[in-house]
Design a protein around this motif. Structure first.
Motif, short mmCIF file in Angstrom:
data_model
loop_
_atom_site.label_atom_id
_atom_site.label_comp_id
_atom_site.label_asym_id
_atom_site.label_seq_id
_atom_site.Cartn_x
_atom_site.Cartn_y
_atom_site.Cartn_z
N LEU A 29 -17.22 7.01 -15.44
CA LEU A 29 -16.30 7.66 -14.58
C LEU A 29 -14.84 7.19 -15.01
CD1 LEU A 29 -18.24 6.99 -11.34
CD2 LEU A 29 -17.46 9.15 -12.23
N GLN A 30 -14.74 6.12 -15.98
CA GLN A 30 -13.37 5.84 -16.28
C GLN A 30 -12.54 6.80 -17.02
OE1 GLN A 30 -12.30 2.60 -15.37
NE2 GLN A 30 -14.19 2.55 -14.34
N ALA A 31 -13.04 7.78 -17.65
CA ALA A 31 -12.71 9.04 -18.42
C ALA A 31 -12.19 9.82 -17.22
CB ALA A 31 -13.54 9.74 -19.14
N PHE A 32 -12.47 9.89 -15.92
CA PHE A 32 -11.68 10.72 -14.86
C PHE A 32 -10.58 9.89 -14.39
CE2 PHE A 32 -16.02 12.22 -14.63
CZ PHE A 32 -16.07 13.37 -15.05
N ARG A 33 -9.41 10.82 -14.19
CA ARG A 33 -8.34 9.90 -13.51
C ARG A 33 -8.37 10.34 -11.93
NH1 ARG A 33 -3.12 10.77 -16.53
NH2 ARG A 33 -2.57 9.25 -14.87
N LEU A 34 -9.06 9.61 -11.43
CA LEU A 34 -9.17 9.75 -9.73
C LEU A 34 -8.01 9.34 -9.12
CD1 LEU A 34 -13.09 8.51 -9.18
CD2 LEU A 34 -12.11 10.99 -9.44
N ASP A 35 -7.24 8.53 -9.79
CA ASP A 35 -5.92 7.96 -9.11
C ASP A 35 -5.11 8.88 -8.75
OD1 ASP A 35 -5.69 8.22 -12.05
OD2 ASP A 35 -4.27 6.78 -12.01
N GLN A 36 -5.18 10.12 -9.52
CA GLN A 36 -4.00 11.25 -9.22
C GLN A 36 -4.70 12.02 -7.86
OE1 GLN A 36 -4.62 13.86 -12.69
NE2 GLN A 36 -2.88 12.55 -13.57
N LEU A 37 -5.68 11.75 -7.32
CA LEU A 37 -6.53 12.42 -6.04
C LEU A 37 -5.93 11.55 -4.88
CD1 LEU A 37 -9.95 13.38 -7.21
CD2 LEU A 37 -7.81 14.95 -6.90
N PHE A 38 -5.34 10.10 -5.22
CA PHE A 38 -5.12 9.17 -3.92
C PHE A 38 -3.60 8.98 -3.99
CE2 PHE A 38 -9.55 8.25 -5.24
CZ PHE A 38 -10.24 7.99 -4.05
N LYS A 39 -3.28 8.45 -2.98
CA LYS A 39 -1.79 8.13 -2.64
C LYS A 39 -1.59 7.02 -3.42
CE LYS A 39 -2.20 9.70 2.15
NZ LYS A 39 -2.17 9.47 3.56
N LYS A 40 -0.19 6.80 -3.58
CA LYS A 40 0.25 5.67 -4.56
C LYS A 40 -0.15 4.44 -3.81
CE LYS A 40 2.22 8.17 -7.75
NZ LYS A 40 1.71 8.34 -9.02
N GLY A 41 -0.33 3.40 -4.45
CA GLY A 41 -0.62 2.18 -3.83
C GLY A 41 -1.86 1.93 -3.38
N ARG A 42 -2.74 2.89 -3.51
CA ARG A 42 -4.11 2.73 -3.05
C ARG A 42 -5.03 2.18 -3.97
NH1 ARG A 42 -4.23 3.53 2.71
NH2 ARG A 42 -2.60 5.05 2.97
N THR A 43 -4.92 0.97 -4.62
CA THR A 43 -5.52 0.55 -5.77
C THR A 43 -7.03 0.18 -5.44
OG1 THR A 43 -3.72 -0.11 -6.79
CG2 THR A 43 -5.73 -1.14 -7.60
N ILE A 44 -7.24 -0.35 -4.20
CA ILE A 44 -8.47 -1.13 -3.88
C ILE A 44 -9.22 0.25 -3.44
CG2 ILE A 44 -9.77 -2.44 -2.10
CD1 ILE A 44 -6.91 -4.19 -1.97
N GLN A 45 -8.85 1.25 -2.75
CA GLN A 45 -9.39 2.31 -2.49
C GLN A 45 -10.18 3.04 -3.73
OE1 GLN A 45 -6.66 1.73 -0.87
NE2 GLN A 45 -7.18 1.74 1.73
N ILE A 46 -9.19 3.03 -4.74
CA ILE A 46 -9.78 3.84 -5.80
C ILE A 46 -10.92 3.24 -6.65
CG2 ILE A 46 -8.92 4.35 -8.26
CD1 ILE A 46 -6.04 4.80 -7.05
N GLN A 47 -10.62 1.51 -6.82
CA GLN A 47 -11.67 1.09 -6.94
C GLN A 47 -13.16 0.83 -6.48
OE1 GLN A 47 -9.76 -3.02 -7.29
NE2 GLN A 47 -8.61 -2.49 -9.25
N LEU A 48 -12.73 1.08 -4.99
CA LEU A 48 -14.11 1.25 -4.35
C LEU A 48 -14.77 2.39 -4.32
CD1 LEU A 48 -15.77 -0.08 -2.07
CD2 LEU A 48 -14.14 0.91 -0.37
N ILE A 49 -13.95 3.52 -4.70
CA ILE A 49 -14.55 4.93 -4.91
C ILE A 49 -15.48 4.81 -6.37
CG2 ILE A 49 -14.22 7.42 -5.53
CD1 ILE A 49 -14.19 6.95 -2.75
#
Length: 80
Positions: A29-49
């Protein structure tokens, strides 16, 4: 006593399989750029996903592999 030993070995294999496939899924899953789907500054939510998706996908793959393994052991009973 043989039944308990067999159940213990099967439980150990299942735990190892789940952890192994969850780890592989997390790595993949590290190959996907899921951070582009989330708002800026939502690091904890991205890691949780990432963690929750890894557990869901990895457990499903592990269950599939373990089911195939158990079913293949039961195939000889067709011919008895």
């Amino acid at each position: 006593m043989e039944i308990y030993s067999s159940l213990g070995i099967q439980a150990g294999i299942s735990i190892f399989s789940h952890i192994f496939f969850i780890g592989i899924t997390f790595y993949a899953l590290q190959a996907f750029r899921l951070d582009q789907l989330f708002k800026k500054g939502r690091t904890i939510q991205i890691q949780l996903i990432y963690i929750l998706l890894s557990i869901a996908i990895g457990s499903s793959v592990s269950n599939f592999i373990l089911d195939i393994s158990n079913w293949s052991k039961q195939l000889p009973y067709i011919f008895t």
